[in-house]
Design an enzyme around this catalytic site. Structure first.
Site, PDB file in Angstrom:
ATOM      1  N   GLY A 256      45.480  50.807  35.403  1.00  0.00           N
ATOM      2  CA  GLY A 256      44.048  50.635  35.566  1.00  0.00           C
ATOM      3  C   GLY A 256      43.736  50.170  36.982  1.00  0.00           C
ATOM      4  N   MET A 258      45.726  47.645  40.513  1.00  0.00           N
ATOM      5  CA  MET A 258      46.931  46.980  41.011  1.00  0.00           C
ATOM      6  C   MET A 258      46.588  45.974  42.099  1.00  0.00           C
ATOM      7  SD  MET A 258      50.200  46.607  41.040  1.00  0.00           S
ATOM      8  CE  MET A 258      50.955  45.391  42.139  1.00  0.00           C
ATOM      9  N   GLU A 259      47.177  44.773  41.984  1.00  0.00           N
ATOM     10  CA  GLU A 259      46.763  43.620  42.782  1.00  0.00           C
ATOM     11  C   GLU A 259      47.384  43.504  44.169  1.00  0.00           C
ATOM     12  OE1 GLU A 259      48.694  43.546  39.989  1.00  0.00           O
ATOM     13  OE2 GLU A 259      50.212  41.977  40.093  1.00  0.00           O
ATOM     14  N   ASN A 260      47.782  44.614  44.832  1.00  0.00           N
ATOM     15  CA  ASN A 260      48.348  44.514  46.184  1.00  0.00           C
ATOM     16  C   ASN A 260      47.542  43.488  46.990  1.00  0.00           C
ATOM     17  OD1 ASN A 260      49.857  46.987  45.578  1.00  0.00           O
ATOM     18  ND2 ASN A 260      47.849  47.945  45.746  1.00  0.00           N
ATOM     19  N   GLU A 292      42.318  41.434  38.826  1.00  0.00           N
ATOM     20  CA  GLU A 292      43.142  41.645  40.025  1.00  0.00           C
ATOM     21  C   GLU A 292      42.893  40.550  41.060  1.00  0.00           C
ATOM     22  OE1 GLU A 292      45.375  43.619  39.414  1.00  0.00           O
ATOM     23  OE2 GLU A 292      44.445  44.790  37.812  1.00  0.00           O
ATOM     24  N   HIS A 295      45.070  37.631  40.404  1.00  0.00           N
ATOM     25  CA  HIS A 295      46.439  37.854  40.888  1.00  0.00           C
ATOM     26  C   HIS A 295      46.600  37.486  42.366  1.00  0.00           C
ATOM     27  CE1 HIS A 295      48.384  39.654  37.480  1.00  0.00           C
ATOM     28  NE2 HIS A 295      47.644  40.740  37.448  1.00  0.00           N
ATOM     29  N   GLU A 314      50.624  38.085  34.397  1.00  0.00           N
ATOM     30  CA  GLU A 314      49.667  38.854  33.601  1.00  0.00           C
ATOM     31  C   GLU A 314      48.878  38.033  32.578  1.00  0.00           C
ATOM     32  OE1 GLU A 314      48.731  41.453  34.721  1.00  0.00           O
ATOM     33  OE2 GLU A 314      50.373  42.249  35.917  1.00  0.00           O
TER      34      GLU A 314
HETATM   35  N1  BES Z   1      49.879  44.392  37.779  1.00  0.00           N
HETATM   36  C1  BES Z   1      49.123  45.241  36.949  1.00  0.00           C
HETATM   37  C2  BES Z   1      49.294  46.694  37.262  1.00  0.00           C
HETATM   38  C3  BES Z   1      50.532  47.320  36.684  1.00  0.00           C
HETATM   39  C4  BES Z   1      50.593  47.619  35.339  1.00  0.00           C
HETATM   40  C5  BES Z   1      51.626  47.609  37.477  1.00  0.00           C
HETATM   41  C6  BES Z   1      51.741  48.186  34.807  1.00  0.00           C
HETATM   42  C7  BES Z   1      52.763  48.170  36.964  1.00  0.00           C
HETATM   43  C8  BES Z   1      52.820  48.466  35.611  1.00  0.00           C
HETATM   44  C9  BES Z   1      47.636  44.927  37.051  1.00  0.00           C
HETATM   45  O1  BES Z   1      47.338  43.631  37.435  1.00  0.00           O
HETATM   46  C10 BES Z   1      47.058  45.064  35.677  1.00  0.00           C
HETATM   47  O2  BES Z   1      47.362  44.261  34.844  1.00  0.00           O
HETATM   48  N2  BES Z   1      46.258  46.090  35.462  1.00  0.00           N
HETATM   49  C11 BES Z   1      45.688  46.386  34.175  1.00  0.00           C
HETATM   50  C12 BES Z   1      44.213  46.174  34.180  1.00  0.00           C
HETATM   51  C13 BES Z   1      43.802  44.826  33.671  1.00  0.00           C
HETATM   52  C14 BES Z   1      42.311  44.650  33.702  1.00  0.00           C
HETATM   53  C15 BES Z   1      44.296  44.537  32.273  1.00  0.00           C
HETATM   54  C16 BES Z   1      45.971  47.832  33.873  1.00  0.00           C
HETATM   55  O3  BES Z   1      46.353  48.554  34.789  1.00  0.00           O
HETATM   56  O4  BES Z   1      45.827  48.237  32.732  1.00  0.00           O
HETATM   57 ZN    ZN Z   2      47.518  42.208  35.963  1.00  0.00          ZN
END
Ligand code: BES
Ligand code: ZN
Length: 830
Positions: A256, A258-260, A292, A295, A314
């Protein structure tokens, strides 16, 4: 496979100087890097991560080194003549190809009908190594000096601001300022054409970047980010760390968002919106942005030592995002939405024997990928809410401040967090021992308390709850309860407890604040229902009562009719979040009994329940109405329409005609309208939708169209829609949508397994390891409910179990078994 091949902790990177020259025509790139490496050993060998890269040449301290690639373990071994010094320069020249949707990848977009390309990166958890050889574990923090040589007309974005940009060889060399010390999975660079808007929060410049033509959808997300940034700085008591923060919408994106650090990337539907976007989607977008942003502190500034503590990233981002969104928009009922959105999801995922502890062992590379699941997010988030409830908001906040300050620019583990909680609790004389908290983090599953009334009180005993068969429980459960005589507290231990009381009724788990279930005997349950009707227990209490009753009906522990009767008797006309929870659960029973004998009683309650809801909140939008009612209206119309209610189908059809032709209508009814129109539609409608979809440039509408194609009621047309989902006309990032909606479509359950099996090879090839998307197609089977399908699924996945879906397979089999139990208990054929 054996345990991870980890890198040597005594040989660490300090700084990376990296230069890239990407080729946006061939989708190849060349790179040169100099890594400053600190070594605690005088050895003549050095290992680092590298994946799918060609290492052309390597030098260690100016002497050439030989390179051996261990492709399976994604490791490059450099061997050289002179042993490592304390500080070394490791220079590597390498090249690679741009991949699809993860690593350093290409993404496409259209401008005036013409296809164009950009490049972007997605490195978490372990793909930085496919862009440049590196020490790709979260503990190896280093600084990065990044520079790229690109075509002059392109823009380049990275974690930090541009230090200089100069013309070289008819191209443009862009040099970025040194990053803070950080983990490799947080590095970002994107190259392409972007439009942007910006604003300031204090001295931090916040920008939203989008591909050309979409800037009209950037203002609202920018506002969300600006508001949230301020609130976080205040909450954590720590300033945001960089000069700028970018939010970038990428047309092809696997997750969805990514927190770069300083350069957050988003799937476009998770970022772009305007005031015509349905409120529930705007809430989702705000939540993603704010997640994000959390993060930037939890994850980027302080990072887990190793992936087994992924929850430190997370769970906190999950919890914090709701907390901050609640502050941003008090009218959104955010913490109530937490109950249905996060807590209920956590219970569901954690009800399987195959669940895992929040803090869990990471043994194989596929394990990391699988950790991004409802346990790390939802269960972790639920436990944090419980801890905050116990410590109090301010103590909790100060503990987080302490933790973040102490470990800034470093790595931490759960023990570090416990220490901060302990420190702040002690200061305020709050009784606190780490065992109390760590049991929820270290143990898989959760308990159920079974209440048995006796002459002079209530016996409480505990078990480990699972969908199929309970185990023995071994928690110290801090319980708050309420009786008709007053409130009380008790810790329920392994051996159980007794509450001496003359009370008529008792409600455990006050306001549903604890992460455990409670089962009551039938007479007690009736008394609690009545107490709720008399306003003596809260809506949240009734919410937990309803959830715990549902799970018993869902698993065949109590009859479906008992659940339905209870809802009719006590929960009609109820408030949020109870009404929404009942609606979800009725929908589950509706699909499960669709077209069968018991189906009629479910259907008639679905209709009565939602008609009553709409009588109360109105079929049409009311000025100044409560936000949640706007959302519930769409949900009620959708449920009614599926159950065949004429008024709802007419309403949906009217909204559809307007929306589909781009005319003004109630945006909050669009999703329901599209779904119901599809439900009543056939191949002709599918053709119309596909035509519109292929011309559509606005991601929100594209997604809505795809989702509703999965809701087509005509089986033949639905089957065509399923096949369409995997054609080149649908982006890989969106290819899960039609099958996912089809799996929740009452007619779709006839098709989904056959289709999935037939297309498995294609699905496996498209949804590669590391894209974290193959599991969707396994999850889609969780509605199967007959023995034949169960056997077929078991046999099929014995042969086809890739590392990243192992757990999904075990879980879906458990769910199918529970469905069979449900059907048996209600005399339905299995
Ligand atoms: N760090 C994650 C992105 C991610 C997810 C990287 C899976 C690698 C594998 C990001 O912070 C995240 O949690 N994104 C969520 C959205 C959030 C609002 C729950 C996502 O991508 O679903
Ligand atoms: Zn996350």
């Amino acid at each position: 496979m054996s345990d991870f091949d980890r890198l040597d902790p005594e040989i660490k990177p300090v700084n990376y100087d990296i230069f890239f020259e990407p080729d946006l025509k061939k989708f190849e790139f060349k790179g040169v890097e100099v890594i400053t490496v600190k070594s605690g050993k005088r050895v003549k060998q050095l290992r680092l991560n590298s994946k799918d890269l060609k290492i052309e040449q390597a030098w260690v301290n100016n002497e050439s080194a030989t390179v051996k690639l261990d492709g399976k373990n994604e490791i490059a071994v450099l061997t050289f003549k002179k042993p490592l010094e304390k500080i070394n320069k490791v220079k590597l020249a390498f090249s690679g190809k741009n991949s699809e949707i993860h690593g350093f990848y290409k993404s496409s977009y259209r401008v005036d009908g013409e296809e164009r390309y950009m490049l972007s990166t997605q490195f978490e958890p372990a793909d930085a190594r496919s862009a440049f050889p590196c020490f790709d574990e979260p503990s190896f923090k280093a600084t990065f000096n990044l520079s790229l040589l690109v075509e002059e007309e392109l823009m380049v974005i990275s974690n930090t601001v541009i230090e200089k940009s100069e013309k070289i060889k008819g191209k443009k060399l862009v040099v970025f300022k040194k990053t803070p010390v950080m983990s490799s999975y947080l590095l970002y660079f994107g190259i392409g054409e972007f439009e942007k808007i910006e604003g300031f929060s204090g001295r931090t410049k916040v920008s939203v970047y989008v591909t050309p033509g979409k800037i009209g959808y950037a203002k609202l997300p920018l506002d969300y980010a600006l508001k949230a940034l301020k609130l976080y700085e205040k909450y954590f008591g720590l300033k945001y760390q960089l000069e700028k923060l970018d939010l970038i919408g990428i047309p092809d994106f696997s997750a969805g968002a990514m927190e770069n650090w300083g350069a957050i990337t988003f799937r476009e539907t998770a970022l772009l919106c305007n005031d015509k976007t349905p409120i529930s989607e705007r809430q989702g977008i705000a939540n993603t942005i704010v997640h994000e942003l959390a993060h930037q502190w939890f994850g980027d500034l302080v990072t887990m030592k190793w992936w087994d503590d992924l929850w430190l990233n997370e769970s906190f981002a999950t919890f914090m995002s709701y907390k901050i969104v609640d502050e941003m928009f008090p009218e959104w009922d955010t913490m109530l939405r937490y109950m249905n959105g996060i807590v209920a999801g956590a219970f569901s995922a954690d009800s399987l024997k195959s669940t895992h502890a929040i803090n869990c062992v990471v043994k194989r590379p596929g394990d990391i990928d699988e950790l991004f699941d409802d346990i790390s997010y939802e269960k972790g988030g639920s436990i944090l809410k419980m801890i905050e409830g116990y410590l109090g908001e301010e103590t909790f906040r100060l503990a987080l401040h302490d933790y973040l300050t102490r470990h800034s620019y470093r790595n931490a583990s759960k023990e570090d967090l416990w220490n901060s909680f302990m420190k702040e609790a002690v200061k305020r004389r709050i009784q606190f021992n780490t065992g109390m908290i760590s049991q929820w983090i270290d143990k898989p599953g959760h308990p159920v308390i079974i209440v048995e009334p006796s002459e002079n009180g209530f016996y409480l005993k505990q078990e480990l709850f699972t969908l199929l068969k309970n185990g023995s429980g071994n928690w110290n459960i801090p319980v708050q309860y309420k009786t008709d005589k007053g409130e009380g507290r008790i810790v329920v231990k392994k051996e159980g407890s007794f509450i001496k009381s003359k009370a008529e009724w008792i409600k455990l788990n006050l306001n549903g604040a604890g992460f455990y279930r409670v089962f009551y005997s039938k007479p007690l349950l009736e008394k609690l229902g009545a107490a709720f009707r008399q306003g003596r227990i809260s809506t949240l209490d009734a919410w937990s009562l309803e959830n715990d009753l549902f799970v018993q009906a869902r698993t065949g522990r109590v009859k479906l009719t008992e659940y339905l009767d209870f809802v009719r008797k006590f929960f009609m006309n109820s408030e949020y979040p109870l009404n929404s929870s009942v609606s979800n659960h009725l929908a589950w029973f509706f699909v499960m009994t669709y077209g069968e004998r018991n189906g009629e009683s479910v259907k008639s309650l679905v209709i009565d329940f939602h008609e009553r809801m709409l009588e109360k909140i109105g079929w049409d939008k009311r000025k100044g109405e409560r936000n949640i009612n706007t959302i519930l209206r769409g949900k009620a119309v959708a449920s009614l329409g599926l159950a065949g209610n004429e008024k709802a189908l007419k309403k949906a059809s009217d909204v559809f005609e307007l929306a589909f032709n781009g005319r003004k209508c109630d945006p909050d009814l669009k999703a329901a309208a599209y779904a119901l129109k599809s439900w009543a539609g056939n191949s002709k409608l599918l053709g119309k939708m596909i035509e519109k979809y292929e011309k559509e440039d606005f991601p929100e509408e594209s997604a809505r169209l795809l989702n509703s194609m999965g809701m087509i009621g005509d089986v033949k047309a639905l089957s065509e829609a399923l096949d369409y989902s995997q054609t080149e006309r649908v982006r890989l990032q969106d290819s899960f949508r039609i099958p996912m909606f089809a799996s929740g479509n009452p007619e779709g359950k006839k098709l989904i397994w056959g289709w999935t099996r037939k297309n498995w090879k294609i699905l496996e090839r498209k949804n590669k390891m590391g894209t974290h998307s193959l599991h969707h197609y396994v999850d889609n089977l969780s509605g199967l409910s007959d023995r034949k399908s169960l056997r077929e699924v078991e046999v099929f996945f014995k042969k086809n179990k890739r590392g990243d879906i192992k757990r999904a397979v075990v879980q879906v089999i458990e769910r199918i078994n529970a469905n069979i139990n449900f059907r048996k208990a209600n005399d339905l054929q299995v």
